[in-house]
Design an enzyme around this catalytic site. Structure first.
Site, PDB file in Angstrom:
ATOM      1  N   ARG A   1       0.860  -1.179   0.000  1.00  0.00           N
ATOM      2  CA  ARG A   1       0.000   0.000   0.000  1.00  0.00           C
ATOM      3  C   ARG A   1       0.896   1.229   0.000  1.00  0.00           C
ATOM      4  O   ARG A   1       1.890   1.262   0.732  1.00  0.00           O
ATOM      5  CB  ARG A   1      -0.893   0.007   1.249  1.00  0.00           C
ATOM      6  CG  ARG A   1      -1.967   1.075   1.221  1.00  0.00           C
ATOM      7  CD  ARG A   1      -2.736   1.169   2.507  1.00  0.00           C
ATOM      8  NE  ARG A   1      -2.011   1.976   3.482  1.00  0.00           N
ATOM      9  CZ  ARG A   1      -2.591   2.427   4.606  1.00  0.00           C
ATOM     10  NH1 ARG A   1      -3.841   2.109   4.884  1.00  0.00           N
ATOM     11  NH2 ARG A   1      -1.894   3.168   5.448  1.00  0.00           N
TER      12      ARG A   1
ATOM     13  N   TYR B   1      -3.090  11.240   6.433  1.00  0.00           N
ATOM     14  CA  TYR B   1      -3.319   9.867   6.866  1.00  0.00           C
ATOM     15  C   TYR B   1      -2.285   8.935   6.246  1.00  0.00           C
ATOM     16  O   TYR B   1      -1.954   9.041   5.063  1.00  0.00           O
ATOM     17  CB  TYR B   1      -4.737   9.376   6.455  1.00  0.00           C
ATOM     18  CG  TYR B   1      -4.738   7.900   6.586  1.00  0.00           C
ATOM     19  CD1 TYR B   1      -4.547   7.071   5.479  1.00  0.00           C
ATOM     20  CD2 TYR B   1      -4.746   7.324   7.860  1.00  0.00           C
ATOM     21  CE1 TYR B   1      -4.435   5.711   5.631  1.00  0.00           C
ATOM     22  CE2 TYR B   1      -4.627   5.968   8.003  1.00  0.00           C
ATOM     23  CZ  TYR B   1      -4.458   5.163   6.912  1.00  0.00           C
ATOM     24  OH  TYR B   1      -4.293   3.829   7.057  1.00  0.00           O
TER      25      TYR B   1
ATOM     26  N   ASP C   1      -5.112   3.999   0.010  1.00  0.00           N
ATOM     27  CA  ASP C   1      -6.239   4.210   0.918  1.00  0.00           C
ATOM     28  C   ASP C   1      -6.621   5.684   0.934  1.00  0.00           C
ATOM     29  O   ASP C   1      -5.851   6.521   1.401  1.00  0.00           O
ATOM     30  CB  ASP C   1      -5.811   3.760   2.340  1.00  0.00           C
ATOM     31  CG  ASP C   1      -6.997   3.649   3.293  1.00  0.00           C
ATOM     32  OD1 ASP C   1      -6.835   3.031   4.364  1.00  0.00           O
ATOM     33  OD2 ASP C   1      -8.080   4.168   2.951  1.00  0.00           O
TER      34      ASP C   1
ATOM     35  N   HIS D   1      -9.084   6.772   2.553  1.00  0.00           N
ATOM     36  CA  HIS D   1      -9.514   6.913   3.956  1.00  0.00           C
ATOM     37  C   HIS D   1     -10.748   7.774   4.129  1.00  0.00           C
ATOM     38  O   HIS D   1     -10.771   8.689   4.962  1.00  0.00           O
ATOM     39  CB  HIS D   1      -8.350   7.482   4.780  1.00  0.00           C
ATOM     40  CG  HIS D   1      -8.259   6.838   6.133  1.00  0.00           C
ATOM     41  ND1 HIS D   1      -8.701   7.460   7.274  1.00  0.00           N
ATOM     42  CD2 HIS D   1      -7.818   5.630   6.523  1.00  0.00           C
ATOM     43  CE1 HIS D   1      -8.499   6.678   8.319  1.00  0.00           C
ATOM     44  NE2 HIS D   1      -7.969   5.549   7.892  1.00  0.00           N
TER      45      HIS D   1
ATOM     46  N   GLU E   1      -8.930   2.212  -1.773  1.00  0.00           N
ATOM     47  CA  GLU E   1      -9.643   1.853  -0.545  1.00  0.00           C
ATOM     48  C   GLU E   1     -10.391   3.020   0.041  1.00  0.00           C
ATOM     49  O   GLU E   1      -9.913   4.154   0.032  1.00  0.00           O
ATOM     50  CB  GLU E   1      -8.638   1.339   0.480  1.00  0.00           C
ATOM     51  CG  GLU E   1      -9.221   0.950   1.812  1.00  0.00           C
ATOM     52  CD  GLU E   1      -8.164   0.459   2.758  1.00  0.00           C
ATOM     53  OE1 GLU E   1      -7.129  -0.045   2.293  1.00  0.00           O
ATOM     54  OE2 GLU E   1      -8.357   0.592   3.968  1.00  0.00           O
TER      55      GLU E   1
ATOM     56  N   GLU F   1     -13.578  -1.786   6.381  1.00  0.00           N
ATOM     57  CA  GLU F   1     -12.913  -1.975   7.681  1.00  0.00           C
ATOM     58  C   GLU F   1     -13.724  -1.391   8.832  1.00  0.00           C
ATOM     59  O   GLU F   1     -13.597  -1.850   9.964  1.00  0.00           O
ATOM     60  CB  GLU F   1     -11.512  -1.383   7.663  1.00  0.00           C
ATOM     61  CG  GLU F   1     -11.450   0.110   7.577  1.00  0.00           C
ATOM     62  CD  GLU F   1     -10.016   0.620   7.508  1.00  0.00           C
ATOM     63  OE1 GLU F   1      -9.245   0.129   6.664  1.00  0.00           O
ATOM     64  OE2 GLU F   1      -9.672   1.491   8.296  1.00  0.00           O
TER      65      GLU F   1
ATOM     66  N   ARG G   1     -13.532  -5.463   3.122  1.00  0.00           N
ATOM     67  CA  ARG G   1     -12.422  -5.394   4.087  1.00  0.00           C
ATOM     68  C   ARG G   1     -12.824  -5.684   5.529  1.00  0.00           C
ATOM     69  O   ARG G   1     -12.089  -5.402   6.459  1.00  0.00           O
ATOM     70  CB  ARG G   1     -11.769  -4.018   3.984  1.00  0.00           C
ATOM     71  CG  ARG G   1     -10.955  -3.916   2.732  1.00  0.00           C
ATOM     72  CD  ARG G   1      -9.954  -2.791   2.648  1.00  0.00           C
ATOM     73  NE  ARG G   1      -9.429  -2.239   3.839  1.00  0.00           N
ATOM     74  CZ  ARG G   1      -8.363  -2.678   4.506  1.00  0.00           C
ATOM     75  NH1 ARG G   1      -7.761  -3.782   4.094  1.00  0.00           N
ATOM     76  NH2 ARG G   1      -7.933  -2.056   5.559  1.00  0.00           N
TER      77      ARG G   1
ATOM     78  N   GLU H   1      -4.362  -7.475   4.913  1.00  0.00           N
ATOM     79  CA  GLU H   1      -3.484  -6.392   5.362  1.00  0.00           C
ATOM     80  C   GLU H   1      -2.637  -6.914   6.510  1.00  0.00           C
ATOM     81  O   GLU H   1      -3.122  -7.620   7.392  1.00  0.00           O
ATOM     82  CB  GLU H   1      -4.320  -5.204   5.833  1.00  0.00           C
ATOM     83  CG  GLU H   1      -3.505  -4.049   6.367  1.00  0.00           C
ATOM     84  CD  GLU H   1      -4.371  -2.864   6.744  1.00  0.00           C
ATOM     85  OE1 GLU H   1      -5.590  -3.013   6.782  1.00  0.00           O
ATOM     86  OE2 GLU H   1      -3.817  -1.788   6.985  1.00  0.00           O
TER      87      GLU H   1
ATOM     88  N   TRP I   1     -11.602  11.851   8.972  1.00  0.00           N
ATOM     89  CA  TRP I   1     -10.177  11.554   9.159  1.00  0.00           C
ATOM     90  C   TRP I   1      -9.805  10.294   8.418  1.00  0.00           C
ATOM     91  O   TRP I   1     -10.579   9.349   8.343  1.00  0.00           O
ATOM     92  CB  TRP I   1      -9.844  11.372  10.645  1.00  0.00           C
ATOM     93  CG  TRP I   1      -8.431  10.944  10.800  1.00  0.00           C
ATOM     94  CD1 TRP I   1      -7.311  11.728  10.616  1.00  0.00           C
ATOM     95  CD2 TRP I   1      -7.950   9.616  11.061  1.00  0.00           C
ATOM     96  NE1 TRP I   1      -6.185  10.987  10.784  1.00  0.00           N
ATOM     97  CE2 TRP I   1      -6.536   9.684  11.050  1.00  0.00           C
ATOM     98  CE3 TRP I   1      -8.563   8.382  11.302  1.00  0.00           C
ATOM     99  CZ2 TRP I   1      -5.707   8.567  11.291  1.00  0.00           C
ATOM    100  CZ3 TRP I   1      -7.753   7.269  11.523  1.00  0.00           C
ATOM    101  CH2 TRP I   1      -6.355   7.382  11.537  1.00  0.00           C
TER     102      TRP I   1
HETATM  103  C1  CS2 Z   1      -6.369   2.061   7.862  1.00  0.00           C
HETATM  104  C2  CS2 Z   1      -6.257   1.854   9.332  1.00  0.00           C
HETATM  105  O1  CS2 Z   1      -5.081   0.112   7.695  1.00  0.00           O
HETATM  106  C3  CS2 Z   1      -5.943   0.797   7.149  1.00  0.00           C
HETATM  107  O2  CS2 Z   1      -6.470   0.531   6.065  1.00  0.00           O
HETATM  108  O3  CS2 Z   1      -7.604   2.485   7.411  1.00  0.00           O
HETATM  109  O4  CS2 Z   1      -4.923   2.101   9.666  1.00  0.00           O
HETATM  110  C4  CS2 Z   1      -7.131   2.737  10.195  1.00  0.00           C
HETATM  111  O5  CS2 Z   1      -6.794   4.092   9.979  1.00  0.00           O
HETATM  112  C5  CS2 Z   1      -6.918   2.362  11.646  1.00  0.00           C
HETATM  113  O6  CS2 Z   1      -7.192   1.004  11.794  1.00  0.00           O
HETATM  114  C6  CS2 Z   1      -7.824   3.180  12.545  1.00  0.00           C
HETATM  115  O7  CS2 Z   1      -7.660   2.756  13.871  1.00  0.00           O
HETATM  116 MG    MG Z   2      -8.061   1.682   5.523  1.00  0.00          MG
END
Ligand code: CS2
Ligand code: MG
Length: 402
Positions: free
Chosen positions: A147, A159, A210, A212, A236, A262, A283, A339, A402
């Site tokens: 990634r 991020y 990502d 995010h 992502e 996620e 995810r 991941e 975020w």
């Molecule tokens: C992120 C995560 O790994 C990822 O794909 O989206 O690092 C996420 O920010 C954290 O799990 C939040 O606690």
């Molecule tokens: Mg993520």
């Protein structure tokens, strides 16, 4: 066989983890991850106050009935706290069932469907040159998928760009730190990063990115289209996913594969995304999506619609979650990617486990159960430390994602 006790262990070997340990009258124990980053104590309380009293005396073999009992019996269904608590119970009961059967859990899920679980690491840096160095490091470690996250010129922090390169812990203060975001700067920068990465590493390496949750559907469509020449494995979380039909707009404009899930905690969060084939990877992971039992339901639904798994595996998913995820990953027919954000040495010592990384794959434990435990003595040396995830504001101070 009866459940005689259960305890919630909160420990912080570099970051907070919440672990449920279930004990039985035959001395067999099982563990489950219950960590929700930034909301750890809420899940610990839900388990201690509203779940553990209901478990005492139950037959640990009745995994499905216990899941249904805790889900339907809650009345206030779904949500990250409730479903992480149910996940921890479910995972611990599968651990016990495997130990009783003398088999790794994957053998109870249909056995192996592949040699190893392909994982991806996180290459990130403030500058593109730094990213290229980081990607080389992961390629040299044997990763087949990486990634890529970079700093954005004109934005102080963003991020996915971490101080420590092997693991990434964004929950960095008791009161959320505030980051500043500019979608325009981001959208004009990211495609040039992937152009450089492809130029340097060629077409073979699987690349992921990502976003995010930070774009609108048309912005995500624009980014997906701009990234098409670089053939990403997935883009992502392009948008916040409450509006599942919003992904139709992204789909209309780009063939860049989409990965989401996620932050989902039940099959209903992703039912439309999967059944309308609006995504390519789901995810969801063990700790956030109701445990092994519910995750299997999500992946079985996904398999009907050509959607593959791509489970979350950030540092805040504990080694207990990772051990359980690998038991599912190795067995399902529609596995995509896992991941794998490594944990600190202290975390790995608190959570002894026998999964191992080799040649770009994670190999799950073949011991009975999940092949992971928690060293309660060591865990007690790392008391809980309040830590919240950051918040994000636009340059005009408007709250963003975020
Ligand atoms: C992120 C995560 O790994 C990822 O794909 O989206 O690092 C996420 O920010 C954290 O799990 C939040 O606690
Ligand atoms: Mg993520």
């Amino acid at each position: 066989m009866k459940i005689t006790d259960a305890k919630v262990i909160v420990t912080c070997p570099g970051r907070n983890f919440v672990t449920l340990k279930i004990e039985t009258d035959e001395g067999v124990t099982g563990v489950g991850d219950a960590t929700v980053n930034g909301r750890e104590l809420a899940v610990a309380s839900y388990l201690n106050d509203h779940v553990i009293p209901l478990l005492i005396g139950r037959d640990p073999a009745m995994i499905e009935d216990t899941w249904q009992y805790l889900y339907r019996g809650a009345y206030w269904r779904r949500g990250p706290v409730t479903m992480a608590a149910i996940a921890a119970v479910d995972t611990a009961l599968w651990d016990i069932k495997g130990k009783i059967a003398g088999l790794p859990v994957y053998q109870l899920l249909g056995g192996r469907s592949r040699e190893g679980v392909t994982v991806y690491g996180h290459a990130n840096a403030d500058t593109v040159d730094g990213v290229l160095q980081e990607i080389s490091r992961f390629v040299n470690l044997g990763y087949r998928a990486v990634r890529v996250q970079t700093g954005i010129p004109g934005i102080a922090t963003t991020y996915g760009v971490s101080k420590d390169k092997l693991f990434y812990e964004p929950a960095d203060a008791a009161i959320p730190t505030e980051a500043v975001w500019s979608t325009d700067r981001y959208l004009s920068h990211v495609p040039s990063v992937f152009a450089r990465v492809r130029e340097e590493f060629g077409p073979e390496l699987k690349l992921l990115h990502d976003a995010h949750h930070r774009l609108t559907p048309i912005e995500a469509a624009r980014l997906g289209k701009a990234l098409e020449p670089y053939a990403l494995t997935w883009l992502e979380d392009p948008v916040p996913a409450e509006l599942q039909e919003g992904f139709r707009l992204i789909r209309q404009h780009t063939t860049t594969p989409i990965a989401v899930g996620e932050v989902f905690n039940t099959i209903w969060d992703c039912h439309q995304l999967i059944s309308e084939q609006l995504i390519d990877y789901i995810r969801t992971t063990v700790v956030h999506a109701g445990g092994i039992s519910h995750l299997r339901r999500i992946f079985d639904l996904a398999a009907l619609y050509h959607v593959r798994s791509g489970s979350h595996g950030a540092t805040d998913c504990s080694p207990v979650c990772m051990a359980a995820a690998l038991q599912v990953d190795i067995s399902i027919p529609n596995f995509g990617l896992q991941e794998y954000m490594r944990h600190t040495d202290a975390t790995d010592t608190v959570f002894p486990h026998s999964y191992r990384f080799e040649d770009g794959y994670l190999h799950p434990s073949s011991e009975p159960g999940l092949g992971v435990d928690i060293d309660e003595g060591l865990a007690a040396l790392y008391p809980y430390r309040p830590a919240a995830l950051p918040v994000n504001r636009l340059e005009d101070h408007t709250m963003h994602n975020w």
